[in-house]
Write an enzyme that holds these catalytic residues in place. Structure first.
Site, short mmCIF file in Angstrom:
data_model
loop_
_atom_site.label_atom_id
_atom_site.label_comp_id
_atom_site.label_asym_id
_atom_site.label_seq_id
_atom_site.Cartn_x
_atom_site.Cartn_y
_atom_site.Cartn_z
N ASN A 16 67.22 113.74 86.56
CA ASN A 16 66.48 114.51 87.54
C ASN A 16 65.68 115.52 86.75
O ASN A 16 66.20 116.53 86.29
CB ASN A 16 67.46 115.19 88.50
N ARG A 70 65.22 110.39 89.66
CA ARG A 70 64.86 111.01 90.93
C ARG A 70 63.34 111.20 90.93
O ARG A 70 62.78 111.79 90.01
CB ARG A 70 65.53 112.38 91.06
N HIS A 126 64.69 115.65 100.25
CA HIS A 126 66.16 115.69 100.18
C HIS A 126 66.77 114.41 100.77
O HIS A 126 67.91 114.42 101.22
CB HIS A 126 66.75 116.88 100.96
N HIS A 166 70.93 120.37 104.72
CA HIS A 166 70.99 120.52 103.27
C HIS A 166 70.44 121.90 102.95
O HIS A 166 69.23 122.14 103.08
CB HIS A 166 70.17 119.43 102.57
N GLY A 189 66.01 124.96 98.22
CA GLY A 189 65.20 124.38 99.29
C GLY A 189 66.16 123.99 100.41
O GLY A 189 67.30 123.63 100.14
N GLU A 231 77.61 124.37 101.28
CA GLU A 231 78.97 124.10 100.80
C GLU A 231 79.75 125.38 100.54
O GLU A 231 80.98 125.37 100.54
CB GLU A 231 78.90 123.29 99.50
N ASN A 232 79.04 126.47 100.29
CA ASN A 232 79.74 127.67 99.82
C ASN A 232 79.71 128.89 100.74
O ASN A 232 80.57 129.75 100.63
CB ASN A 232 79.16 128.11 98.46
N GLU A 256 73.75 113.55 95.04
CA GLU A 256 72.51 112.77 94.96
C GLU A 256 72.54 111.80 93.79
O GLU A 256 71.99 110.71 93.85
CB GLU A 256 71.32 113.74 94.85
P1 ADP Z 1 69.09 123.58 94.41
O1 ADP Z 1 68.31 123.44 95.68
O2 ADP Z 1 68.31 124.21 93.30
O3 ADP Z 1 69.85 122.34 94.00
P2 ADP Z 1 71.71 124.61 95.09
O4 ADP Z 1 72.05 123.50 96.01
O5 ADP Z 1 72.47 124.74 93.83
O6 ADP Z 1 70.18 124.69 94.77
O7 ADP Z 1 71.89 125.96 95.94
C1 ADP Z 1 71.53 127.20 95.44
C2 ADP Z 1 71.86 128.26 96.47
O8 ADP Z 1 73.27 128.20 96.76
C3 ADP Z 1 71.54 129.66 96.01
O9 ADP Z 1 70.93 130.40 97.05
C4 ADP Z 1 72.92 130.23 95.74
O10 ADP Z 1 72.98 131.61 95.94
C5 ADP Z 1 73.77 129.51 96.80
N1 ADP Z 1 75.19 129.58 96.45
C6 ADP Z 1 75.82 128.99 95.41
N2 ADP Z 1 77.15 129.36 95.38
C7 ADP Z 1 77.33 130.21 96.44
C8 ADP Z 1 78.45 130.91 96.96
N3 ADP Z 1 79.65 130.84 96.40
N4 ADP Z 1 78.27 131.66 98.07
C9 ADP Z 1 77.05 131.75 98.66
N5 ADP Z 1 75.96 131.10 98.21
C10 ADP Z 1 76.08 130.34 97.12
#
Ligand code: ADP
Length: 415
Positions: free
Chosen positions: A7, A98, A187, A215, A219, A341-342, A399
């Site tokens: 990617n 990708r 996505h 997602h 983004g 997820e987080n 992905e």
């Molecule tokens: P990308 O689109 O670049 O793949 P990611 O899927 O890694 O990005 O997501 C990045 C976002 O996820 C950022 O805004 C980051 O702050 C948020 N993030 C990652 N871990 C946490 C967490 N533990 N709690 C809240 N937000 C999180």
């Protein structure tokens, strides 16, 4: 067979080696052997890091001047002795790339040949920040792996099934015929993966399933998925439309763009940068595009960080409602991506008040840290309340797995 997935972005290459093939896919037993990322390519403090399925991890700061040097580092990792990952590059059976924009040309993943490269290049107009980088990745990878198939897996591919009334904009029709102005969506590999996972987890019949996937990363996009097929998605002709994002506006009144250009005396390039790079969480809060920093600021009582969060979740809620209408009902709501997820806060604020749709989450399940980013194996969490009619799931996206599977199936002539 072992598939290398790549990617390639402007300053980073993410990679993964996945053991997959027809039987492994059927049994859901394909596995990632190693995954990693080379970041800050072109700067003096580039970062090269990887993690194997055996638990070995490494992170080094070094000088990686360009993408070719980055891929050389990846090849060195794969063929090194400590840890031993491959018995040689000949073990790699194919490379999956990708590719962000496949335009109207590609409904599915394809083996890359000259014609495909030409089409991807033609789509660069639509995705000037992404497709040229993806093409660079393909050309560099072909130097290192000249004798094996290379496959392009498109972000837009999964959304090919969106009907015309959902992908057309109500603009003069000639703009579609002349310039292919329409919704493409992005996505796609993530929406495809997490919706399929949800169907499998919930043991529902795919042909009757109605799922809304969110997602949420840097983004963000939402998709309405009916019978396993995308019927609508929030990103449009470009990844700017739809949900509010780290630095992007998402939906706004297009007349505002013209007004801002006049009032602030901005050129097209400047307003493009304002909408794509200076808006969203960053623009509203004035602090950061990173949700972790926004959450910390909310905790400290920062008013505009709170406002940014409220705008984001209110808009998410509206998309869930409109996609439930488009689907004629909903069986499952899925959160994925770094935020999905987080962030329990985003999940809570987004679903709060949707009980009338049958969506209700359990605070304790939601607050459990479901963060699974970076883990080799990931699990689905059901965060719905016991009395919820609709399942709300957190499904870690993968992905790379979709890219590897499509690559193997393409090589086998099965796509
Ligand atoms: P990308 O689109 O670049 O793949 P990611 O899927 O890694 O990005 O997501 C990045 C976002 O996820 C950022 O805004 C980051 O702050 C948020 N993030 C990652 N871990 C946490 C967490 N533990 N709690 C809240 N937000 C999180």
């Amino acid at each position: 067979m072992k598939i290398l997935t790549l990617n390639c972005g402007s300053s980073s290459i993410k990679f993964d080696v996945i053991e997959t093939d027809v039987e492994l896919i059927k049994q859901n037993k394909d596995v990632s052997i190693v995954r990693g990322i080379v970041e800050k390519i072109g700067l003096s403090d580039s970062i090269v890091q990887f993690k194997t399925d055996c638990g070995h991890s490494s992170k080094k700061v070094m000088d990686v001047p360009n993408h070719s040097a980055a891929l050389k580092h990846i090849v060195d990792i794969l063929t090194g002795d400590n840890p031993k990952i491959l018995n040689g590059l000949s073990e790699i059976g194919g490379v999956g790339h990708r590719v962000v924009h496949g335009g109207e040309a590609f409904s599915k993943s394809v083996t890359i040949d000259k014609e495909v490269l030409k089409e991807v290049e033609a789509c660069s107009d639509f995705a000037p920040l992404h497709n040229p980088q993806n093409l660079k990745g393909i050309s560099v990878a072909k130097e290192f792996f000249p004798n094996i198939p290379h496959v392009a897996v498109f972000d837009t591919g999964f959304h090919y099934s969106i009907p015309d009334y959902a992908y057309m904009y109500p603009l003069p029709y000639e703009l579609y015929t002349k310039h292919k102005i329409r919704r493409y969506g992005f996505h796609g590999t993530s929406h495809r993966y997490v919706s399929a996972k949800a169907i499998e987890y919930l043991k529902i019949e795919e042909s009757k399933s109605r799922i809304v996937t969110l997602h949420l990363g840097n983004g963000c996009s939402a998709s309405a998925i009916k019978g396993g097929k995308s019927i609508d998605t929030s990103m449009g002709h470009t990844p700017l439309e739809g949900l509010m994002m780290g630095t992007r506006t998402g939906d706004i009144d297009p007349a505002v763009v013209i007004h801002i250009m006049n009032k602030e005396k901005l050129t097209a390039a400047e307003v493009d940068s304002l909408l794509n790079k200076k808006s969203g969480f960053l623009g509203v809060s004035g602090l950061s595009s990173d949700l972790r920093e926004i959450e910390d600021a909310i905790e400290a009582g920062h008013v505009r960080a709170t406002l940014a969060m409220n705008i984001c979740c209110y808009r998410l809620k509206k998309y869930i409602g409109s996609y439930t209408a488009a689907l004629g009902g909903i069986d499952a709501l899925v959160f994925t991506g770094g935020i999905g997820e987080n962030s329990w806060i985003v999940r809570e604020l987004t679903t709060n008040g949707l009980e009338f749709l049958g969506i209700k989450i359990e605070e304790s399940k939601n607050k459990k840290n479901n963060g699974v980013l970076g883990k080799m194996k990931s699990e689905i969490s059901d965060i719905s309340s016991d009395d919820a009619k609709i399942k709300t799931l957190v499904v870690p996206t993968n992905e790379e797995l979709i890219i590897a599977r499509d690559t193997a199936l393409c090589i086998r002539g099965l796509l």
